[in-house]
Motif scaffolding. Structure first.
Motif, PDB file in Angstrom:
ATOM      1  N   LYS A 140      45.056  62.797  10.962  1.00  0.00           N
ATOM      2  CA  LYS A 140      46.098  62.368  11.891  1.00  0.00           C
ATOM      3  C   LYS A 140      47.387  61.975  11.180  1.00  0.00           C
ATOM      4  N   ASN A 141      47.276  61.557   9.901  1.00  0.00           N
ATOM      5  CA  ASN A 141      48.470  61.154   9.153  1.00  0.00           C
ATOM      6  C   ASN A 141      49.088  62.305   8.372  1.00  0.00           C
ATOM      7  N   GLY A 142      48.560  63.516   8.578  1.00  0.00           N
ATOM      8  CA  GLY A 142      49.107  64.687   7.911  1.00  0.00           C
ATOM      9  C   GLY A 142      48.472  64.999   6.578  1.00  0.00           C
ATOM     10  N   TYR A 143      47.629  64.112   6.073  1.00  0.00           N
ATOM     11  CA  TYR A 143      46.955  64.367   4.808  1.00  0.00           C
ATOM     12  C   TYR A 143      45.842  65.403   4.984  1.00  0.00           C
ATOM     13  N   THR A 144      45.535  66.081   3.908  1.00  0.00           N
ATOM     14  CA  THR A 144      44.467  67.074   3.882  1.00  0.00           C
ATOM     15  C   THR A 144      43.199  66.450   3.304  1.00  0.00           C
ATOM     16  N   ILE A 145      42.053  66.779   3.899  1.00  0.00           N
ATOM     17  CA  ILE A 145      40.767  66.370   3.334  1.00  0.00           C
ATOM     18  C   ILE A 145      39.889  67.601   3.184  1.00  0.00           C
ATOM     19  N   PHE A 146      39.190  67.673   2.063  1.00  0.00           N
ATOM     20  CA  PHE A 146      38.261  68.764   1.794  1.00  0.00           C
ATOM     21  C   PHE A 146      36.833  68.280   2.040  1.00  0.00           C
ATOM     22  N   GLN A 147      36.042  69.116   2.719  1.00  0.00           N
ATOM     23  CA  GLN A 147      34.663  68.776   3.033  1.00  0.00           C
ATOM     24  C   GLN A 147      33.785  70.019   2.943  1.00  0.00           C
ATOM     25  N   ASP A 148      32.490  69.789   2.924  1.00  0.00           N
ATOM     26  CA  ASP A 148      31.514  70.870   2.938  1.00  0.00           C
ATOM     27  C   ASP A 148      30.599  70.660   4.132  1.00  0.00           C
ATOM     28  N   LYS A 149      30.733  71.490   5.144  1.00  0.00           N
ATOM     29  CA  LYS A 149      29.970  71.307   6.377  1.00  0.00           C
ATOM     30  C   LYS A 149      28.471  71.488   6.170  1.00  0.00           C
ATOM     31  N   LYS A 150      28.080  72.109   5.038  1.00  0.00           N
ATOM     32  CA  LYS A 150      26.657  72.280   4.774  1.00  0.00           C
ATOM     33  C   LYS A 150      26.022  71.013   4.216  1.00  0.00           C
ATOM     34  N   THR A 151      26.837  70.081   3.754  1.00  0.00           N
ATOM     35  CA  THR A 151      26.287  68.839   3.216  1.00  0.00           C
ATOM     36  C   THR A 151      26.524  67.705   4.212  1.00  0.00           C
ATOM     37  N   PHE A 152      27.716  67.094   4.203  1.00  0.00           N
ATOM     38  CA  PHE A 152      27.958  65.978   5.109  1.00  0.00           C
ATOM     39  C   PHE A 152      29.448  65.815   5.338  1.00  0.00           C
ATOM     40  N   CYS A 153      29.843  65.683   6.602  1.00  0.00           N
ATOM     41  CA  CYS A 153      31.251  65.485   6.969  1.00  0.00           C
ATOM     42  C   CYS A 153      31.411  64.119   7.626  1.00  0.00           C
ATOM     43  N   LYS A 185      29.210  66.047  -5.992  1.00  0.00           N
ATOM     44  CA  LYS A 185      29.935  67.027  -5.183  1.00  0.00           C
ATOM     45  C   LYS A 185      30.923  66.341  -4.244  1.00  0.00           C
ATOM     46  N   SER A 186      30.504  65.240  -3.633  1.00  0.00           N
ATOM     47  CA  SER A 186      31.406  64.493  -2.751  1.00  0.00           C
ATOM     48  C   SER A 186      32.584  63.931  -3.533  1.00  0.00           C
ATOM     49  N   CYS A 187      32.315  63.428  -4.742  1.00  0.00           N
ATOM     50  CA  CYS A 187      33.401  62.922  -5.591  1.00  0.00           C
ATOM     51  C   CYS A 187      34.405  64.009  -5.911  1.00  0.00           C
TER      52      CYS A 187
END
Length: 241
Positions: free
Chosen positions: A8-21, A76-78
């Protein structure tokens, strides 16, 4: 599969939907902390169990003078959290650390943070139901840490009268308050979260302080969805602010 999303603040976040979001609980915790944190000229905030760094990514745009540290045990999350920090140019505001919160005494200086946030695993670990090496199990179940480990770490990190903000399950409140008391942490504010207005709460937001007086405020309940399954106006405003 690595995906990128815009917050919502315009920042980008990277995630892996196969692990945990991240879910709505992380968004509500970040909002709760931002609304109740005591501001100062030099504010140092630690986020435990940071996952992919969603809470500091949300809070850093709301609290301009704060510096954030974020601790996560899963490599991986780090890596994804650090990628998000780099992508948004926040290297001077957010520092990502890989490590076990049970080992904070060897990672950070005692009483060095004004505030701590934590969205910990909620569920007790049951052998046979979850794999102890599965990323989702580690995020959701007390595979690698329990509530005593979390609160002990918070006690170590906070200076006197420092605040912490946590989200957890209401059915574990008695246990949480007992462990908090053992570590000289007192609840100052709680808010129950209801999936629908006519249903029992399934989450609770907690604000605590170190070496504080024994009194707290119960805020009005937060309802997530209307009967038509849309978010309530309050939740919409949290996502849109």
């Amino acid at each position: 599969m690595l995906i990128r999303e815009t917050l919502k603040n315009g920042y980008t976040i990277f995630q892996d939907k196969k692990t945990f979001c991240f879910g709505v609980d992380a968004v509500l915790l970040a909002d709760f902390a931002c609304k109740n944190i005591r501001l100062s000229k030099s504010l140092s905030v630690m986020d435990l169990c940071t996952g992919t760094g969603i809470i500091p990514l949300l809070m850093t745009s709301e609290i301009k003078n704060a510096k954030f540290s974020a601790l996560e045990i899963q490599e991986k999350s780090c890596d994804m959290a650090q990628k998000s920090v780099n992508e948004n140019g926040l290297e001077e505001r957010i520092k990502i650390f890989q490590g076990d919160l049970k080992n904070v005494g060897n990672l950070f200086t005692k009483a060095s943070f004004n505030a701590v946030t934590c969205n910990p695993p909620y569920m007790p670990f049951s052998h046979g139901k979850s794999s102890p090496t599965d990323a989702k199990a580690i995020a959701r179940h007390e595979v690698l840490c329990n509530i005593n480990d979390v609160i002990s770490s918070i006690d170590y990190l906070l200076h006197t009268h420092g605040q912490f903000f946590m989200i957890h399950k209401p059915e574990r409140l008695q246990e949480i308050f007992t462990v908090m008391s053992e570590h000289h942490l007192e609840a100052k504010r709680i808010r129950f979260i209801h999936p629908f207005a006519d249903e029992a709460p399934n989450l609770v937001l907690i604000e605590g302080r170190k070496n504080a007086e024994k009194e707290f405020v119960i805020e009005p309940p937060l309802v997530i969805r209307e009967k038509n399954l849309e978010y309530t106006d309050e939740v919409k405003s949290i996502y849109e602010n």
